[in-house]
Structures are given as C-alpha cells and as structure tokens.
Design an enzyme around this catalytic site. Structure first.
Site, PDB file in Angstrom:
ATOM      1  N   CYS A   1       0.723  -1.215  -0.192  1.00 35.57           N
ATOM      2  CA  CYS A   1       0.079  -0.070  -0.177  1.00 35.57           C
ATOM      3  C   CYS A   1       0.916   1.176  -0.053  1.00 35.57           C
ATOM      4  O   CYS A   1       2.064   1.292   0.609  1.00 35.57           O
ATOM      5  CB  CYS A   1      -1.044   0.129   1.038  1.00 35.57           C
ATOM      6  SG  CYS A   1      -2.100  -1.113   1.242  1.00 35.57           S
TER       7      CYS A   1
ATOM      8  N   ARG B   1       4.058  -0.279  -4.898  1.00 41.55           N
ATOM      9  CA  ARG B   1       3.664  -0.893  -3.543  1.00 41.55           C
ATOM     10  C   ARG B   1       2.114  -1.596  -3.366  1.00 41.55           C
ATOM     11  O   ARG B   1       2.038  -2.125  -2.485  1.00 41.55           O
ATOM     12  CB  ARG B   1       3.278   0.291  -2.635  1.00 41.55           C
ATOM     13  CG  ARG B   1       4.738   1.024  -2.592  1.00 41.55           C
ATOM     14  CD  ARG B   1       4.780   2.017  -1.434  1.00 41.55           C
ATOM     15  NE  ARG B   1       4.875   1.607   0.037  1.00 41.55           N
ATOM     16  CZ  ARG B   1       5.599   1.325   0.713  1.00 41.55           C
ATOM     17  NH1 ARG B   1       6.653   1.344   0.322  1.00 41.55           N
ATOM     18  NH2 ARG B   1       5.364   0.822   2.103  1.00 41.55           N
TER      19      ARG B   1
ATOM     20  N   TRP C   1      -2.905  -2.845  -1.705  1.00 42.58           N
ATOM     21  CA  TRP C   1      -2.526  -3.961  -1.939  1.00 42.58           C
ATOM     22  C   TRP C   1      -3.174  -4.706  -0.766  1.00 42.58           C
ATOM     23  O   TRP C   1      -3.137  -4.736   0.322  1.00 42.58           O
ATOM     24  CB  TRP C   1      -0.976  -4.241  -1.454  1.00 42.58           C
ATOM     25  CG  TRP C   1      -0.651  -5.544  -1.733  1.00 42.58           C
ATOM     26  CD1 TRP C   1      -0.156  -6.345  -3.010  1.00 42.58           C
ATOM     27  CD2 TRP C   1      -0.496  -6.849  -0.771  1.00 42.58           C
ATOM     28  NE1 TRP C   1       0.018  -7.521  -2.997  1.00 42.58           N
ATOM     29  CE2 TRP C   1      -0.272  -7.935  -1.515  1.00 42.58           C
ATOM     30  CE3 TRP C   1      -0.854  -6.909   0.240  1.00 42.58           C
ATOM     31  CZ2 TRP C   1       0.363  -9.169  -1.079  1.00 42.58           C
ATOM     32  CZ3 TRP C   1      -0.482  -8.236   0.904  1.00 42.58           C
ATOM     33  CH2 TRP C   1      -0.048  -9.518   0.426  1.00 42.58           C
TER      34      TRP C   1
ATOM     35  N   ASN D   1      -1.524   2.450   5.609  1.00 40.85           N
ATOM     36  CA  ASN D   1      -0.608   1.345   5.286  1.00 40.85           C
ATOM     37  C   ASN D   1      -0.294   0.322   6.256  1.00 40.85           C
ATOM     38  O   ASN D   1       0.110   0.944   7.299  1.00 40.85           O
ATOM     39  CB  ASN D   1       0.427   2.097   4.559  1.00 40.85           C
ATOM     40  CG  ASN D   1       1.307   0.877   4.160  1.00 40.85           C
ATOM     41  OD1 ASN D   1       1.158  -0.248   3.968  1.00 40.85           O
ATOM     42  ND2 ASN D   1       2.708   1.187   3.941  1.00 40.85           N
ATOM     43  N   GLY D   2      -0.486  -0.882   6.462  1.00 38.58           N
ATOM     44  CA  GLY D   2       0.005  -1.617   7.564  1.00 38.58           C
ATOM     45  C   GLY D   2      -1.402  -2.811   7.844  1.00 38.58           C
ATOM     46  O   GLY D   2      -2.233  -2.780   7.175  1.00 38.58           O
TER      47      GLY D   2
ATOM     48  N   GLU E   1      17.148 -17.662  -7.782  1.00 44.28           N
ATOM     49  CA  GLU E   1      16.974 -16.370  -7.970  1.00 44.28           C
ATOM     50  C   GLU E   1      16.540 -16.068  -9.375  1.00 44.28           C
ATOM     51  O   GLU E   1      15.508 -15.450  -9.924  1.00 44.28           O
ATOM     52  CB  GLU E   1      18.287 -15.189  -7.912  1.00 44.28           C
ATOM     53  CG  GLU E   1      17.982 -13.869  -8.170  1.00 44.28           C
ATOM     54  CD  GLU E   1      16.812 -13.265  -7.710  1.00 44.28           C
ATOM     55  OE1 GLU E   1      16.351 -13.853  -6.710  1.00 44.28           O
ATOM     56  OE2 GLU E   1      16.534 -12.355  -7.934  1.00 44.28           O
TER      57      GLU E   1
ATOM     58  N   LYS F   1      12.636 -14.882 -10.650  1.00 41.00           N
ATOM     59  CA  LYS F   1      12.449 -13.962 -11.518  1.00 41.00           C
ATOM     60  C   LYS F   1      11.321 -14.338 -12.502  1.00 41.00           C
ATOM     61  O   LYS F   1      10.575 -13.609 -12.957  1.00 41.00           O
ATOM     62  CB  LYS F   1      13.546 -13.328 -12.064  1.00 41.00           C
ATOM     63  CG  LYS F   1      14.795 -12.685 -11.341  1.00 41.00           C
ATOM     64  CD  LYS F   1      14.245 -11.179 -10.934  1.00 41.00           C
ATOM     65  CE  LYS F   1      13.393 -11.241  -9.750  1.00 41.00           C
ATOM     66  NZ  LYS F   1      14.116 -11.056  -8.637  1.00 41.00           N
TER      67      LYS F   1
ATOM     68  N   GLU G   1       7.720 -14.808 -10.950  1.00 41.57           N
ATOM     69  CA  GLU G   1       7.182 -13.398 -10.533  1.00 41.57           C
ATOM     70  C   GLU G   1       6.800 -12.821 -11.786  1.00 41.57           C
ATOM     71  O   GLU G   1       5.582 -12.283 -11.710  1.00 41.57           O
ATOM     72  CB  GLU G   1       8.097 -12.483  -9.998  1.00 41.57           C
ATOM     73  CG  GLU G   1       8.538 -12.811  -8.694  1.00 41.57           C
ATOM     74  CD  GLU G   1       9.639 -11.529  -8.106  1.00 41.57           C
ATOM     75  OE1 GLU G   1       9.036 -11.006  -7.081  1.00 41.57           O
ATOM     76  OE2 GLU G   1      10.733 -11.474  -8.766  1.00 41.57           O
TER      77      GLU G   1
ATOM     78  N   HIS H   1      16.836 -36.770  -7.481  1.00 43.45           N
ATOM     79  CA  HIS H   1      16.397 -37.397  -6.099  1.00 43.45           C
ATOM     80  C   HIS H   1      14.582 -37.031  -6.564  1.00 43.45           C
ATOM     81  O   HIS H   1      14.160 -37.065  -5.179  1.00 43.45           O
ATOM     82  CB  HIS H   1      16.939 -36.609  -4.988  1.00 43.45           C
ATOM     83  CG  HIS H   1      18.425 -37.111  -4.939  1.00 43.45           C
ATOM     84  ND1 HIS H   1      19.067 -38.283  -4.481  1.00 43.45           N
ATOM     85  CD2 HIS H   1      19.738 -36.429  -5.029  1.00 43.45           C
ATOM     86  CE1 HIS H   1      20.168 -38.385  -4.426  1.00 43.45           C
ATOM     87  NE2 HIS H   1      20.804 -37.083  -4.895  1.00 43.45           N
TER      88      HIS H   1
ATOM     89  N   LYS I   1       5.660  -4.300  -3.769  1.00 44.92           N
ATOM     90  CA  LYS I   1       7.133  -4.369  -3.693  1.00 44.92           C
ATOM     91  C   LYS I   1       7.746  -4.373  -2.225  1.00 44.92           C
ATOM     92  O   LYS I   1       8.663  -5.099  -2.297  1.00 44.92           O
ATOM     93  CB  LYS I   1       7.609  -2.771  -4.322  1.00 44.92           C
ATOM     94  CG  LYS I   1       9.073  -2.482  -4.368  1.00 44.92           C
ATOM     95  CD  LYS I   1       9.789  -3.342  -5.300  1.00 44.92           C
ATOM     96  CE  LYS I   1      11.195  -2.739  -5.219  1.00 44.92           C
ATOM     97  NZ  LYS I   1      11.851  -4.029  -6.109  1.00 44.92           N
TER      98      LYS I   1
HETATM   99  O1  M6R Z   1      12.537  -5.306   0.471  1.00 47.35           O
HETATM  100  P1  M6R Z   1      13.184  -6.455   0.474  1.00 47.35           P
HETATM  101  O2  M6R Z   1      14.553  -6.713   0.039  1.00 47.35           O
HETATM  102  O3  M6R Z   1      13.379  -6.967   2.356  1.00 47.35           O
HETATM  103  O4  M6R Z   1      12.091  -7.622  -0.138  1.00 47.35           O
HETATM  104  C1  M6R Z   1      12.249  -8.854  -0.066  1.00 47.35           C
HETATM  105  C2  M6R Z   1      11.170  -9.505  -1.072  1.00 47.35           C
HETATM  106  O5  M6R Z   1       9.940  -9.162  -0.688  1.00 47.35           O
HETATM  107  C3  M6R Z   1      11.631  -9.315  -2.278  1.00 47.35           C
HETATM  108  O6  M6R Z   1      13.029  -9.518  -2.834  1.00 47.35           O
HETATM  109  C4  M6R Z   1      10.727  -9.985  -3.421  1.00 47.35           C
HETATM  110  O7  M6R Z   1      10.882 -11.286  -3.302  1.00 47.35           O
HETATM  111  C5  M6R Z   1      11.184  -9.539  -4.971  1.00 47.35           C
HETATM  112  N1  M6R Z   1       9.881  -9.189  -5.428  1.00 47.35           N
HETATM  113  C6  M6R Z   1      11.739 -10.251  -5.475  1.00 47.35           C
HETATM  114  O8  M6R Z   1      11.914  -9.933  -6.951  1.00 47.35           O
END
Ligand code: M6R
Length: 614
Positions: free
Chosen positions: A2, A28, A80, A106-107, A487, A491, A494, A510, A609
């Site tokens: 948010c 956000r 969000w 937000n929260g 990673e 990507k 996501e 395995h 984010k």
């Molecule tokens: O702000 P942060 O690095 O703590 O965020 C952690 C994760 O939420 C963040 O890396 C998330 O996995 C990303 N969307 C990855 O691309």
C-alpha cells in the site's frame, strides 16, 4: 505494501500532486486506488478498483479543472489488499463521522475485530471489511476539537502496524499523520508539505525530508510540520536531504522499470563499490559497519537474514563468508527465523538484508536478534528505512530507487556488499594481503563485466523467444551458483507466471527429474568455476530425458557449450563473483520471457514491492 500520499498547500490544488504521487507508489500495491480532497466547505472522496490510471480517469470525468483549485488539502492511497477483496468499498480513503473525516492507512490493525465489535456496540455502522475503516471510526469517536489528540488516543488502542494520514472537515487545512512499523516520510517544500510512504513520491516537489520514527504523530500544515509522541510530547526530527532527484525514478526511455534497472547495473555497482575498496591493504572500507577488526575477529558465527531475492543474496553470502573468512554462516528466511526461537547471542553476527528496509519479517528478525544480544548489521538500499535505523550499523547499497517489483539491481549490489564484507572479515581471519588485493581487483572489475553481459541482451531475447511457451522450467546451480538458480527461477515465476523451480544441480535426480521431458527446459549454470564438470554431468542426465538445456556458460568455454541446446555467454570471473554476472543474464532471460508472453512486467499480479505484513 500500500502506498499513501498526503498533500497540504495554501494555493496549489492537491489533486495533481496526489495522483502523481500515487503513480510513483503504485509499485507498492495496485488493486485499487482512492483520494480524499478537502476544501473549506467539504471533503470529496473518489475511489476506483484497478490501477491509478482508473482513478485519474474518474477524477477527470467528475472533477472539472476549475473546481480542483479549491481543494488544496488531500490524502490518497493505492492498495494491496489484506482485509477484504479489492473492491471500491474496501478501497481507501475510509470515512467516518458522516463523511467528515477521511483516513488512509498502510499496515495491519491486528485487533481490528475486537475494536470493531466495541464500536458496533456503540452504534457505529461499517460499510467495508477492512481494518482501516475501524481506525477511521475510532479516530472520529475521540475527536473533541483536536485532531492530533484524537489520532493519538485512537492509536493507543491499536495493536499492529500503521502509516496513516487523516483529514477532517472539522479541522480545515490540517492533516495528521502517524507511523508505527510502516514507513512515512514528510517532504517540506516552499509552497506545500507532502507526505508519502517513500521519497519517490516526494522528490519532484522537494528533496528536504523528515523521516518519522515509530510512535511519532505529526501535525502537517502547508508551512511545515510539528512532531509529537503519542503522549503529546513534542519531539524534534532532523531534516535530511534526499540524495537522488526525480529523474532517478523515471523510466528514462526504457519500456519498463525492470529493464531500466537491469541496464543500470554497471552504474549501480560502481556506486555500491565507490570508496569502499582499500587497494593498499587489500581490504574493504565499510565505515557504516562500525566494527573494528578485534570485534570482527571475535565473531563465532554469522546468520544472514532476508526474504525473497534478499534471501537469495543471503544464501550467496554464506558461501562468501565461509570460503573467504572461515566464518560458519547460515542464511535464514526471516519469518522462519523469528518464530523458531533462534539460538543466537553475543558472539553471533546477524546481518539483515533488505532492499526496502521495511520488510516486516526481516524487521522482526532484527528485533529478535537485538533482543538476544547479537551483533546486528543491515544491508539496505533505502536510506533511513526502519531496518537500517533499528540495526544501527550497516552498509547501504547506493543502488538508487528500485521501482520494479521484481528486484534486480538490488540483488547484485547486495551480493557485492556481502562480498566486500567477506573480504573485510577474511582479512581479519585468514586472507593474505595479496589475496585481498586480488579480490579488490575483481570487485572493482565487476561493473565492466556486468556491462559485457548486457551486450548479450539481443541474443538472450532470442533464446527466451524459443522457450516462451514453456509452462514449467528448472534452474540448476551448484555451490555458490545454487542461490542464483533460485533467483533466476524466482524472476521467471514473478513476472511471467511460468512455473519455475531452482534446484541444486545434484538434487534433481532425487525426484524432480520425473517431471522432465521435451517441453520442460532446464537452465543450467555452467560457469567455468569449480564444480562445473559435475554440473555438466547433471545436464547430460536432463538431456537424456529429452529436456532442452539452456546453459549459462563462460565466454570461450566450448566444452561446456557443446552440452547445451542454447548458450548464454557470461564473462570469466572467479567463483566469488560468478553469481553477479550470472544473475544479470538470468534477469534478462526472465524479462524477455515475460515481455514475449505479454505480461505486465513492472507490476505483476498479486505482488507488492515492499511486504510490510507478516
Ligand atoms: O525489500 P526486501 O529486500 O526486504 O524485499 C524482500 C522480498 O519481498 C523481495 O526481494 C521480493 O522477493 C521481490 N519481489 C523479488 O523480486
């Protein structure tokens, strides 16, 4: 998670700045958006499901230009969803007191159900399923002529996290904001004061900002800000200057923020490294760590904590700390760590990794570690963020604002910082000056090596096109490249919604190998570093099951290349630097896959984010 914006001026309409601010914060959360505008006469609320563009269309249709100038105060929100579906009714701002008071949040208000029951018993009627509407109603019940005091009293009843902004028709020209566990920054400009969840919504107005601390509540007027504790004691908060300007938060000619941020990496890495390599003693200079060699040498164990991409950086950190500094290290998923009653104490070093510096689980893990007496440091990108402040010592990435929800440049800078930490640690433990100097040389050369990977962009795009119809993919890595395989898979998941799994190269047989076939591409990380031969063996196992293999291969390594159907070339590096160049190649691969599949790259579905809820 948010985004909130507030704007207060005597002469400038709040409408444009609020909508523009929301656009900056849309990363956000983006399931619905709303704005409340206040004039001397009334408060008008506009809400829409979907993106900020929908809200903008609504405002254009319903609020003619000539009426806008009277609304010089306002609050806005991009959501969000946590409590309740992303509908118009659940969108913020929420109102109370017959529409006289509006609030954005937000929260999460954890005790909202109990508070709601109490308010209902007193006759309050709720229209939404949200925790935020409860807060709005609660503030209204405390309003006896002083909005700041009403907000403070309401917040004292609240358990949970909040960044809020409140306006009321009974208090013209005034906005009250407060924070606990959710970020809130106040920009103090010449003609206006602007409040936002992060500085990217502020820098086009001013670079002079005040970061509120947890437990602060502030009265915001066009002329400036007064900050208090919830007990109404005035506190002073330092004005700071933001390092970067509005241009840094623009796409700069790229189709997406993600692509721009991938291409920025030679520059962001230069910024991360600048002034931090000591090429005389062969070590690194990380002043913010504030740990003299004696303290570093006495650390017995490190835990590196993070979530998502930051967790993957933490996992790379384990290999770096152990191989370069002989320091036993465990990477920890922050939520698991905080709830497992971790065994951690004064001889342990907890390093929290977080781009945003606001991730709720990572913050809680920091608090847990501090509470148990561990040495705590943070690696954050966002200056002044909660984790950076609470850890008290650490290293900033200096990677500039990362807007795309999929993290890219933050990862490579995080790994680079961990590498520089490992170098410093290593020099207090076992690395010779010569070894340190060699590592300095390598780290210094990283920006150019990443530049070489970027030159492969078109070739990587062509390879992605070949596999764009796959619905499942595997990423294989060994040793220090295993987290990079995770990673790469993250990507892809996501942003292109393709099911992708990262595995240790040897683990595939395995069980997961049962899923392989001609429609299941495998991306194998075959950089020419120790372990490559073994991974080539795993590649052969995949090919024997007809799975097509895309190899990430060191330039000139024909031996590795011949085992692959397609090859992404990366420059030669040592094992310590291999995750960085490889990650950049995989970022481009994921980006093109998503682009070809027509996905919405910068704002993927269901994501946000900054994850400020547990
Ligand atoms: O702000 P942060 O690095 O703590 O965020 C952690 C994760 O939420 C963040 O890396 C998330 O996995 C990303 N969307 C990855 O691309």
């Amino acid at each position: 998670m948010c985004g909130i914006v507030g704007f207060s001026s005597r002469s400038v309409s709040a409408c444009g700045p609020l909508v523009n601010g929301l656009r900056r914060l849309e990363y956000r959360g983006y399931d619905s958006a709303g704005v409340a505008l206040a004039s001397e006469r009334d408060i008008r609320v506009f809400k829409r499901t979907g993106k900020v563009a929908e809200l903008d269309r609504l405002l254009n249709a319903e609020l003619p230009e000539n009426e806008r100038s009277t609304y010089t105060l306002g609050i806005a929100h991009t959501r969000w969803a946590t409590h309740g579906l992303p509908t118009e009714v659940n969108a913020h701002p929420h109102v109370a007191d017959g529409g006289n008071l509006a609030l954005v949040h937000n929260g999460i208000i954890e005790n909202y159900a109990a508070l709601r029951a109490k308010l209902e018993a007193r006759g309050c009627v709720f229209v939404s399923q949200t925790d935020t509407e409860v807060l709005a109603q609660l503030v209204a019940t405390f309003d006896r002529g002083d909005l700041l005091s009403a907000v403070s009293q309401a917040l004292k009843q609240v358990e949970g996290t909040y960044g809020i902004a409140v306006i009321s028709r009974r208090h013209p020209g005034e906005m009250v904001v407060a924070r606990k566990g959710s970020p809130l920054v106040i920009g103090v400009g010449e003609n206006a004061t602007i409040v936002a969840s992060d500085v990217s919504a502020i820098v086009s107005h001013t670079r002079q900002v005040i970061y509120l601390k947890d437990g602060d509540v502030a009265r915001v007027l066009p002329e400036g800000v007064d900050v208090f504790t919830l007990d109404n004691v005035p506190v002073s908060r330092e004005m700071q200057e933001v390092e970067w300007d509005a241009g840094a938060a623009e796409k700069g000619g790229f189709e997406h923020f993600m692509l721009k941020e991938i291409f920025e990496q030679p520059e962001t890495l230069r910024n991360t490294i600048r002034g931090r390599l000591d090429r005389v003693d062969g070590t690194s200079v990380l002043a913010g760590l504030n740990l003299p060699p004696r303290d570093l040498a006495s650390i017995r164990r490190a835990v590196i904590i993070g979530c998502g991409t930051s967790l993957h950086a933490a996992m790379v950190g384990k290999y770096l700390f152990e191989s370069l500094a002989d320091l036993p290290t465990s990477p920890e998923q922050a939520a698991e760590f905080r709830y497992c009653n971790p065994i951690i104490g004064p001889s342990d070093w907890a390093v929290a990794v977080s781009q945003s510096g606001e991730t709720a689980d990572t913050l809680a893990a920091v608090r847990e570690s501090i509470g148990k007496g561990a040495l705590v440091s943070a690696i954050c990108n966002v200056v002044g963020s909660t984790i950076a402040r609470e850890a008290g010592r650490g290293v900033y990435l200096h990677a500039g604002p990362e807007i795309s929800v999929a993290s890219t440049k933050a990862f490579t800078s995080q790994v680079t910082v961990l590498l520089m930490m490992a170098l410093k640690l290593g020099r207090t433990r076992r690395l010779s000056r010569e070894e340190g100097l060699r590592l300095c040389e390598e780290i210094g050369g990283l920006p150019d090596k990443v530049g070489e990977v970027l030159k492969e962009n078109d070739r990587i795009a062509a390879i992605a096109a070949k596999y764009a119809e796959a619905e499942d993919m595997f990423f294989l890595g060994r040793g220090i490249l295993y987290p990079t395989a995770l990673e790469g898979a993250l990507k892809v998941k996501e942003i292109s919604y393709v099911h992708a799994e990262g595995y240790q190269a040897a683990e595939l047989k395995h069980g997961p190998i049962a899923l392989l076939g001609e429609h299941t591409p495998v991306v194998a990380l075959l950089n020419d570093i120790p372990g490559k031969e073994k991974t080539i063996g795993n590649v052969q196992e995949c090919r024997a099951r007809r799975a097509p293999v895309v190899g990430v291969v060191t330039a000139g390594d024909d031996d590795a290349a011949r085992h692959c159907n397609d090859v992404i070339v990366v420059p030669r590096t040592s094992a310590a630097c291999a995750p960085i160049v490889t990650a950049v190649a995989l970022q481009l691969f994921a980006y093109h896959l998503a682009r070809i599949r027509g996905c919405e790259i910068d704002q993927p579905r269901n994501l946000a984010k900054s994850v400020t809820v547990e």
